[in-house]
Each structure stands twice: as C-alpha cells, then as structure tokens.
Design a protein around this motif. Structure first.
Motif, PDB file in Angstrom:
ATOM      1  N   MET A  48      -8.353   2.173  -3.358  1.00  0.00           N
ATOM      2  CA  MET A  48      -9.127   2.171  -2.104  1.00  0.00           C
ATOM      3  C   MET A  48     -10.350   3.073  -2.189  1.00  0.00           C
ATOM      4  O   MET A  48     -10.295   4.213  -2.643  1.00  0.00           O
ATOM      5  CB  MET A  48      -8.251   2.595  -0.918  1.00  0.00           C
ATOM      6  CG  MET A  48      -7.321   1.475  -0.489  1.00  0.00           C
ATOM      7  SD  MET A  48      -6.596   1.740   1.139  1.00  0.00           S
ATOM      8  CE  MET A  48      -7.993   1.354   2.213  1.00  0.00           C
ATOM      9  N   ASP A  89     -11.734   4.485   7.669  1.00  0.00           N
ATOM     10  CA  ASP A  89     -11.965   5.802   7.087  1.00  0.00           C
ATOM     11  C   ASP A  89     -13.396   5.950   6.602  1.00  0.00           C
ATOM     12  O   ASP A  89     -13.980   7.035   6.718  1.00  0.00           O
ATOM     13  CB  ASP A  89     -10.962   6.071   5.955  1.00  0.00           C
ATOM     14  CG  ASP A  89      -9.620   6.527   6.518  1.00  0.00           C
ATOM     15  OD1 ASP A  89      -9.615   7.431   7.361  1.00  0.00           O
ATOM     16  OD2 ASP A  89      -8.590   5.950   6.134  1.00  0.00           O
ATOM     17  N   ARG A  98       0.868  -1.186   0.000  1.00  0.00           N
ATOM     18  CA  ARG A  98       0.000   0.000   0.000  1.00  0.00           C
ATOM     19  C   ARG A  98       0.902   1.232   0.000  1.00  0.00           C
ATOM     20  O   ARG A  98       1.701   1.422   0.915  1.00  0.00           O
ATOM     21  CB  ARG A  98      -0.939   0.036   1.210  1.00  0.00           C
ATOM     22  CG  ARG A  98      -1.789   1.335   1.183  1.00  0.00           C
ATOM     23  CD  ARG A  98      -2.975   1.285   2.096  1.00  0.00           C
ATOM     24  NE  ARG A  98      -2.623   1.446   3.497  1.00  0.00           N
ATOM     25  CZ  ARG A  98      -3.514   1.645   4.469  1.00  0.00           C
ATOM     26  NH1 ARG A  98      -4.819   1.674   4.189  1.00  0.00           N
ATOM     27  NH2 ARG A  98      -3.122   1.761   5.720  1.00  0.00           N
ATOM     28  N   GLU A 123     -12.783   4.696   0.371  1.00  0.00           N
ATOM     29  CA  GLU A 123     -12.879   4.918   1.817  1.00  0.00           C
ATOM     30  C   GLU A 123     -13.342   6.332   2.164  1.00  0.00           C
ATOM     31  O   GLU A 123     -13.124   6.790   3.280  1.00  0.00           O
ATOM     32  CB  GLU A 123     -11.548   4.596   2.508  1.00  0.00           C
ATOM     33  CG  GLU A 123     -10.320   5.231   1.883  1.00  0.00           C
ATOM     34  CD  GLU A 123      -9.017   4.815   2.585  1.00  0.00           C
ATOM     35  OE1 GLU A 123      -9.050   4.224   3.671  1.00  0.00           O
ATOM     36  OE2 GLU A 123      -7.943   5.110   2.018  1.00  0.00           O
TER      37      GLU A 123
HETATM   38 MG    MG Z   1      -7.885   4.195   5.399  1.00  0.00          MG
END
Ligand code: MG
Ligand code: 3PY
Length: 254
Positions: free
Chosen positions: A147, A175, A70, A149
C-alpha cells in the motif's frame, strides 16, 4: 482459482473486489456469490482475525472466487500464514520504504526471491497442484501488494516498485488525503489525491507493475477502472448494510 485470478490480473482487468471487515466469514461468502471478481478480507481495520480470515478464504473459494487479505500494519509474518491458508494475494498497509517492501516480500515469496517457509496447508488443495508444482509456481500465482498511502511512500515509490517480490501497489486514498493535507482533511476524492493516483499509475507503468486501489463508491471504482487501475475495491460490507437499511427505512418514511 489462483491461476485464473493471476491470468486475469496479468491481462489488466479491470477487476472489482468486495471489501469485508466482518469477523463472520459467512458475510464474505454472501458477497462472493455476487458478481465481484474477488473478495478482500480486512485484518487492518476490520474485525477479521487470523482464524476468521482462514475460514473466510475457504468460504470465498467455495463460491468459486479468490480471496485477498489485508494484513495489519507491519505484521508481515501474517503474509505467509494467509498465503498458506489459500489467499490469492496479500495487501500490506503503510509500506513506507524499500526496506518495508523487502520485509513484506520476504514473507510472500519462496526462495530465491524471498524467505517464505514451506507449509501451504490449505493453499495446496485450493491450487490443485502437486507440492513440487506449487513450490515452482507459487511466487507467480500469488500476489504481494504494497500500500502507498503516505508521503514517505510517495517519496520512496520508485524504490518500492523496484523490489522484485512486490507484484503491485495499492493506493489508500483516505490515508493519502490525510497525509497530503497535513492531517486537516479526509477527502479521498480530492484533486490532490487524484494527482497522486495519476503519479503512482505513471511510475508503476514505467516499472512494469500493476496498481490496485480502494475506491469506495462504485462510481469511483468505474472511474478507477477507466484510468487503468487493475483491481478496485468497492464497499465495504458495513457500507452495504447501512445503505440497504437506510433505503428500506426511507421506504417506510424513516
Ligand atoms: Mg489506509
Ligand atoms: C485508505 O484509503 O487509506 C485505505 O487504507 C483504504 O482501505
């Protein structure tokens, strides 16, 4: 390693990832020798920098497992570097628009899909392919995972899923819970988050793309697997360390 991981992803999993924030690559190697399918190195919130990630990928590969990285928020250039170093996939946090997704995919895929520059220094040896074959197959063998989020990401979900170089989306429940509660809650297992997860699963299915997610506790990872989430991350390394320490101390009355 890459080919095997790609075909296990294509068959729908479920796969379980360890989640590593330690800068010491030997920690990733220890977890790679447990029964995880894949090990994720976290440059966003972990202490993993480029150097530690490059070493970590090698040590995880030495244990016979694929490594995923990531990257930090918006540092899409790091995508190519991690793929060159042999990452099987890269997860980009906070991808909030189709423009973000396109910028990310550009660094993840060779032309004509993207603009990845040639130089797979460690990936070539790990893939076991000749350079020409690596070029021909890399876009399919390595993953670009965006992602989801934030509210903006949920609003732009169909557009993000439609970006050709994006292989999968990755749900960040912490998140998301903060975003969905207007900053009032950290409830990654809330009903609102579960509803968002089901929505992402349905839209991704319609788009023919896979969903990965950060689960945290193993029970949650098992539930995610039952829902059809292909890769669920368990952990992290610091959580395992604290849980192990607390269990040991409880046994001596502390
Ligand atoms: Mg996050
Ligand atoms: C989140 O839950 O927000 C994540 O980014 C998981 O690591």
């Amino acid at each position: 390693i890459h080919g095997d991981f790609a075909s296990r992803l294509a068959s729908g999993g479920p796969l379980f990832s360890a989640w590593v924030g330690s800068r010491e690559p030997a920690v990733a190697a220890v977890l790679a020798r447990e029964a995880f399918d894949v090990v994720t190195l976290d440059m966003q919130h972990g202490a993993v920098d480029i150097d530690a990630a490059i070493r970590g990928i090698q040590l995880v590969a030495g244990a016979g497992k694929p490594a995923v990285v990531r990257i930090p928020v918006g540092d899409f250039e790091a995508t190519s570097r991690m793929l060159d170093a042999g990452a099987a996939a890269v997860i980009a946090p906070m991808v909030n628009s189709a423009a973000d997704a396109r910028a990310f995919a550009a660094f993840a895929k060779f032309p004509p899909l993207g603009e990845r520059s040639w130089g797979p220094h460690a990936a070539l040896a790990l893939s076991g392919l000749a350079p020409k074959d690596y070029l021909a197959r890399a876009n399919g063998l390595t993953g670009a995972v965006a992602m989801i989020e934030t509210r903006a990401a949920l609003d732009a979900l169909d557009d993000i899923l439609a970006v050709e170089g994006i292989d999968a989306v990755f749900i960040g429940p912490s998140d998301l819970s903060i975003a969905l509660s207007g900053g009032r809650e950290l409830e990654p297992e809330s009903a609102a988050v579960d509803e968002a997860i089901d929505h992402v699963l349905a839209r991704a299915k319609a788009a023919g793309k896979a969903v990965w997610a950060y689960a945290g506790p193993p029970e949650r990872a098992a539930a995610f697997a039952r829902k059809g989430i292909v890769v669920s991350a368990i952990g992290s390394d610091t959580v395992f360390l604290r849980q192990g320490a607390q269990a040991a101390l409880a046994a001596v009355g502390r």
